[in-house]
Design an enzyme around this catalytic site. Structure first.
Site, PDB file in Angstrom:
ATOM      1  CB  SER A 160      -0.909   0.011   1.227  1.00  0.00           C
ATOM      2  OG  SER A 160      -1.560   1.264   1.333  1.00  0.00           O
ATOM      3  CE1 TYR A 168      -3.648  -2.041   5.489  1.00  0.00           C
ATOM      4  CE2 TYR A 168      -3.165   0.200   4.803  1.00  0.00           C
ATOM      5  CZ  TYR A 168      -3.562  -1.086   4.492  1.00  0.00           C
ATOM      6  OH  TYR A 168      -3.872  -1.395   3.193  1.00  0.00           O
TER       7      TYR A 168
HETATM    8  N1  LIG Z   1      -8.933  -0.757  -0.659  1.00  0.00           N
HETATM    9  C1  LIG Z   1      -7.923   0.089  -0.620  1.00  0.00           C
HETATM   10  O1  LIG Z   1      -8.134   1.309  -0.725  1.00  0.00           O
HETATM   11  C2  LIG Z   1      -6.505  -0.413  -0.464  1.00  0.00           C
HETATM   12  C3  LIG Z   1      -5.482   0.514  -0.622  1.00  0.00           C
HETATM   13  C4  LIG Z   1      -4.174   0.090  -0.537  1.00  0.00           C
HETATM   14  C5  LIG Z   1      -3.897  -1.237  -0.309  1.00  0.00           C
HETATM   15  N2  LIG Z   1      -4.903  -2.132  -0.132  1.00  0.00           N
HETATM   16  C6  LIG Z   1      -4.535  -3.532   0.099  1.00  0.00           C
HETATM   17  O2  LIG Z   1      -5.089  -4.329  -0.936  1.00  0.00           O
HETATM   18  C7  LIG Z   1      -5.278  -5.662  -0.470  1.00  0.00           C
HETATM   19  C8  LIG Z   1      -6.690  -6.107  -0.829  1.00  0.00           C
HETATM   20  O3  LIG Z   1      -7.620  -5.373  -0.032  1.00  0.00           O
HETATM   21  P1  LIG Z   1      -9.104  -5.011  -0.469  1.00  0.00           P
HETATM   22  O4  LIG Z   1      -9.127  -3.577  -0.698  1.00  0.00           O
HETATM   23  O5  LIG Z   1      -9.535  -5.912  -1.542  1.00  0.00           O
HETATM   24  O6  LIG Z   1      -9.894  -5.238   0.887  1.00  0.00           O
HETATM   25  P2  LIG Z   1     -10.679  -6.493   1.446  1.00  0.00           P
HETATM   26  O7  LIG Z   1     -11.784  -6.828   0.520  1.00  0.00           O
HETATM   27  O8  LIG Z   1     -10.998  -6.145   2.851  1.00  0.00           O
HETATM   28  O9  LIG Z   1      -9.600  -7.658   1.402  1.00  0.00           O
HETATM   29  C9  LIG Z   1      -8.743  -8.026   2.459  1.00  0.00           C
HETATM   30  C10 LIG Z   1      -8.515  -9.508   2.314  1.00  0.00           C
HETATM   31  O10 LIG Z   1      -7.534  -9.968   3.224  1.00  0.00           O
HETATM   32  C11 LIG Z   1      -7.976 -11.206   3.739  1.00  0.00           C
HETATM   33  N3  LIG Z   1      -7.368 -11.550   5.010  1.00  0.00           N
HETATM   34  C12 LIG Z   1      -7.248 -10.773   6.104  1.00  0.00           C
HETATM   35  N4  LIG Z   1      -6.646 -11.478   7.073  1.00  0.00           N
HETATM   36  C13 LIG Z   1      -6.395 -12.716   6.588  1.00  0.00           C
HETATM   37  C14 LIG Z   1      -5.807 -13.877   7.097  1.00  0.00           C
HETATM   38  N5  LIG Z   1      -5.338 -13.936   8.315  1.00  0.00           N
HETATM   39  N6  LIG Z   1      -5.728 -14.957   6.293  1.00  0.00           N
HETATM   40  C15 LIG Z   1      -6.193 -14.933   5.046  1.00  0.00           C
HETATM   41  N7  LIG Z   1      -6.757 -13.864   4.506  1.00  0.00           N
HETATM   42  C16 LIG Z   1      -6.869 -12.757   5.270  1.00  0.00           C
HETATM   43  C17 LIG Z   1      -9.463 -11.016   3.895  1.00  0.00           C
HETATM   44  O11 LIG Z   1     -10.090 -12.275   4.012  1.00  0.00           O
HETATM   45  P3  LIG Z   1     -11.483 -12.489   4.782  1.00  0.00           P
HETATM   46  O12 LIG Z   1     -12.536 -12.217   3.761  1.00  0.00           O
HETATM   47  O13 LIG Z   1     -11.454 -13.888   5.231  1.00  0.00           O
HETATM   48  O14 LIG Z   1     -11.525 -11.503   5.922  1.00  0.00           O
HETATM   49  C18 LIG Z   1      -9.768 -10.312   2.593  1.00  0.00           C
HETATM   50  O15 LIG Z   1      -9.934 -11.221   1.540  1.00  0.00           O
HETATM   51  C19 LIG Z   1      -4.998  -5.624   1.006  1.00  0.00           C
HETATM   52  O16 LIG Z   1      -3.697  -6.090   1.234  1.00  0.00           O
HETATM   53  C20 LIG Z   1      -5.079  -4.158   1.354  1.00  0.00           C
HETATM   54  O17 LIG Z   1      -4.309  -3.835   2.475  1.00  0.00           O
HETATM   55  C21 LIG Z   1      -6.211  -1.743  -0.218  1.00  0.00           C
END
Ligand SMILES: NC(=O)c1ccc[n+]([C@@H]2O[C@H](COP(=O)([O-])OP(=O)(O)OC[C@H]3O[C@@H](n4cnc5c(N)ncnc54)[C@H](OP(=O)(O)O)[C@@H]3O)[C@@H](O)[C@H]2O)c1
Ligand SMILES: Cc1cc2nc3c(=O)[nH]c(=O)nc-3n(C[C@H](O)[C@H](O)[C@H](O)COP(=O)(O)OP(=O)(O)OC[C@H]3O[C@@H](n4cnc5c(N)ncnc54)[C@H](O)[C@@H]3O)c2cc1C
Lengths: 243, 433
Positions: A135, A148
């Site tokens: 990120s 984070y």
């Molecule tokens: N959305 C943004 O604006 C943004 C910006 C920068 C970076 N990111 C990064 O992009 C990535 C994807 O995020 P997203 O935006 O798609 O959000 P999201 O839908 O909340 O996805 C987060 C994912 O991480 C999984 N996860 C969390 N803890 C886990 C564990 N212990 N074991 C296995 N899986 C686990 C969650 O699984 P569960 O469904 O089981 O909880 C979920 O699938 C993340 O790394 C996030 O930090 C997001």
């Protein structure tokens, strides 16, 4: 060029879009998540739309003790993409160091552990691509989400080192630095339109980055500029801002 | 809170938007607060707006299975996605509205019609079943033998949240349409041509409602899916390309809607069409979705947004009713860029819009003059036994909607089934549904 793609954290909004991009390009898909029952419909979607093979795999990033065994029953993928992450709540993380540790482990320790196993296996094979979704929050610690952010900073540095180590071993490492993306993680947040990507954009960008062997990508690309500015604000000034 | 509107961007309202990505999300939302489901926001008015909770269904966009033309998909899947996935395999939607950016849920909830209504009916014709989540969070699979099916199709999201559905697609040999264009010079001539071409699958007319010399001129566009042997040998019959969209700059100047401009535009359109009259092969995208080529063309109307008026008139009164509507529009000189006339076939369902006869659709800039004119058009429509399309409505008074006895029956049914407290939109409140 169309070997299997492993997607870790496959229930994530971004991961769903990434899976579609790679399936559309003809790759078989391995979806891995904590609760694989939630993946049935996503698997059906990939099969129905793109006619590719899809397999489901139970995976908990925090259960690092199980990571070595995770490979059993899984063909070593050509490409592995880790979308695992948890933002937590900064106020809670600040107040409760134990909670903060969970955020740090979910964004750094867990993803680094599984990618380390994959890296070793790919190195032994002499080919493969690893993609870590980190990120922009890791580019500089800010009061509003430094727990984070610091975990992502650690993950970004880990990916950088891994890339360096494997550069001459046939294994490529891509670091993905998203800004804002419309997913469950940002639901209810008031996001600035021009700086915010749809998951589909990220999916397409990651496919392109893998195909072109890019090292570090920002999505949207404008974030490269935004973060360069933020990184270069002198600390005496930076510490008084609220970004 | 998000400032949200329909496609016409009138009215706008501050809405609490919640995204559903799974059945569990929908259930949680229903438990939390009254809501209206929202698809891709292509209804023009306030049908998909609820300030307490607007449930964005586009996150539920999974295709679940496809066998021999039978598709099961979640409600948030877009028609355009279905086309891009299955047209290369030789399948096309049974019924499609004039934009491919509608969701499956929205197509069902509005029971959309296409250019083939006179032969193939509305979207209902291809819907085998619907999984509907009711006010208590239970999911019912409703089929054509259930009463609830007939209230849900055309029910504008007011019977519950559509989670997924099974629909049938149509087999086609090519992605091309064989189009015949006829240039006609009066309403009567146009209606006669519609009657005479009832066996042609697709028909639609663009008709000039301005007060110039071209008033009543029309271009009748007839079409059918082209066969593979009609294409030049080197064409790939089912090739489907993703086309880029041209952006429209934010807020076009309102002067482009003055009568003079419109007259010129409609006149030019007619003359160009008349010159090209005859038969040609047209790509599926250009034929069915000419407006989709311009992203956000709704912004052409500027900051105030725009209104659409769409009514249906029964066969017996259509000619007289159309003449009176068009004369009134011309006299008002507020102009209408897009005036579209279609033939409708038999009616179906409890609340669906189409009735045997004709439907006329027009755009107006959102302002006091247009609103006043539309009230006159309401009365002309009612006097001729016609009705109105809720997917286009943003401003009808309750009394006008309730002139249709089906609206009263729908309101009573909703009350009795306990739907009124859970599923409401700004539109349902305005119309007392
Ligand atoms: N959305 C943004 O604006 C943004 C910006 C920068 C970076 N990111 C990064 O992009 C990535 C994807 O995020 P997203 O935006 O798609 O959000 P999201 O839908 O909340 O996805 C987060 C994912 O991480 C999984 N996860 C969390 N803890 C886990 C564990 N212990 N074991 C296995 N899986 C686990 C969650 O699984 P569960 O469904 O089981 O909880 C979920 O699938 C993340 O790394 C996030 O930090 C997001
Ligand atoms: C350029 C253009 C051309 C058009 N041409 C035609 C045409 O030729 N024929 C025609 O019939 N219509 C036409 N329309 C109207 C359009 O087809 C309908 O308004 C359709 O309902 C829009 O679908 P949507 O997914 O955008 O739904 P929205 O606009 O988001 O919602 C429309 C209605 O559907 C309900 N709804 C949506 N999803 C669900 C769900 N999952 N569960 C329950 N209710 C739901 C909403 O509550 C609302 O009442 C046109 C619109 C445009 C912008």
């Amino acid at each position: 060029m169309s070997g299997p793609v492993l997607i870790l954290g496959a229930t994530s909004g971004m991961a769903r879009a990434v899976a579609r991009s790679f399936a559309e390009a003809g790759h078989p898909i391995q979806l891995a998540a904590r609760d694989i029952n939630r993946l049935d419909d996503d698997a059906a979607d990939l099969r129905t739309r793109y006619g590719v093979d899809v397999t489901l795999h139970a995976f908990d990033a925090l259960a690092t003790g199980t990571h070595a065994a995770f490979f059993e029953g899984l063909d070593l993928p050509q490409i592995a993409i880790c979308a695992v992450g948890a933002m937590g709540d900064q106020d809670q993380s600040a107040a409760d160091p134990l909670g903060a540790a969970m955020v740090i482990r979910s964004n750094f320790e867990g993803p680094a552990s599984i990618l380390a196993h994959l890296a070793n296996a790919m190195e032994a094979r002499g080919s493969g691509t690893l993609v870590g979704i980190s990120s922009v929050a890791g580019d500089r610690g800010r009061a509003s989400n430094y727990v984070y952010g610091s975990a992502k900073a650690g993950f970004t540095a880990f990916l950088s080192g891994l890339r360096n180590r494997l550069a001459r071993r046939g294994v490529h490492v891509v670091t993905v630095l998203p800004g804002f993306v419309r997913t469950a993680m940002t639901d209810g947040m008031d996001l600035p339109g021009p700086l915010t990507a749809d998951p589909e954009e990220v999916g397409a960008a990651i496919l392109k980055a893998v195909e072109k062997q890019k090292n570090i990508i920002y999505t949207r690309p404008i974030w490269r500029v935004v973060m360069a500015v933020i990184r270069n604000i002198p600390e005496p000034i930076f510490k008084k801002t609220s970004l | 809170m998000t400032r949200l509107g329909g496609w016409g961007r009138f009215p706008l309202a501050e809405c609490n938007v919640v995204t559903a990505r799974s059945e569990a999300d929908v259930r949680a939302a229903i438990e939390a607060a009254p809501l209206i489901a929202r698809g891709n926001g292509r209804a023009y008015g306030d049908a998909a707006l609820n300030t307490d909770q607007t449930l964005d269904m586009t996150g539920m966009d999974r295709m679940l299975s496809f066998n021999d033309g039978v598709l099961v998909a979640e409600a948030g899947v877009l028609l355009g996605d279905i086309i891009h996935t299955f047209l290369p395999r030789g399948w096309f939607p049974w019924v499609t509205p004039g934009t491919k950016y509608v969701s499956l849920g929205g197509a069902i909830a509005a029971d959309v019609h296409g250019k083939n209504h006179h032969l193939d009916g509305s979207f209902r014709s291809c819907v085998d079943w619907i999984d509907l989540m009711g006010p208590d969070g239970t999911v019912t699979r409703v089929t054509p033998s259930d009463d609830l099916y007939d209230w849900t199709i055309g029910g504008m999201g007011l019977t519950g949240v559509i989670l997924r559905a099974q629909i049938r697609l149509r087999q086609v040999e090519t992605a091309w349409i064989s189009q015949e264009t006829r240039a006609l010079t009066s309403v009567q001539e146009t209606l006669d041509a519609f009657e005479e071409t009832q066996d042609v699958p697709y028909s639609v007319a663009w008709i000039d409602c301005s007060d110039g010399p071209h008033h009543g001129h029309s271009l009748l566009l007839l079409g059918r899916h082209a066969r593979a042997d009609e294409l030049p040998g080197h064409w790939r019959p089912l090739e489907v390309r993703r086309k880029g969209k041209l952006p429209v700059p934010f807020g076009a100047p309102p002067f482009i809607f003055r009568g003079l401009w419109l007259r010129a535009m409609n006149g030019i359109y007619w003359r160009r069409g008349a010159k090209r009259a005859g038969t040609s092969l047209v790509n599926w995208d250009s034929y069915f979705y000419p407006l989709d080529a311009l992203a956000n063309w709704n912004r052409l109307y500027g900051r105030n947004g725009f209104l659409q008026f769409q009514c249906a008139l029964p066969e017996e009164t259509a000619a007289a009713g159309l003449k009176e509507l068009m004369d009134t529009i011309a006299a008002a000189q507020t102009g209408s860029v897009l005036s579209v006339l279609k033939r409708f076939g038999p009616q179906s369902g409890h609340v669906s819009f189409p009735m045997p006869g004709y439907t006329l659709a027009l755009d107006f800039p959102a302002n006091e003059r247009s609103l006043a004119l539309m009230q006159t058009l309401d009365q002309i429509t009612l006097a001729h036994g016609g009705r109105f399309y809720l997917a286009k409505d943003a401003r009808m008074p309750e009394a006008v909607a309730k002139a249709d006895p089906r609206a009263k029956a729908f309101a009573a049914m909703r009350k009795q089934a306990g739907l009124t407290e859970k599923f409401t939109s700004l539109q349902s409140e305005r119309l007392g549904l």
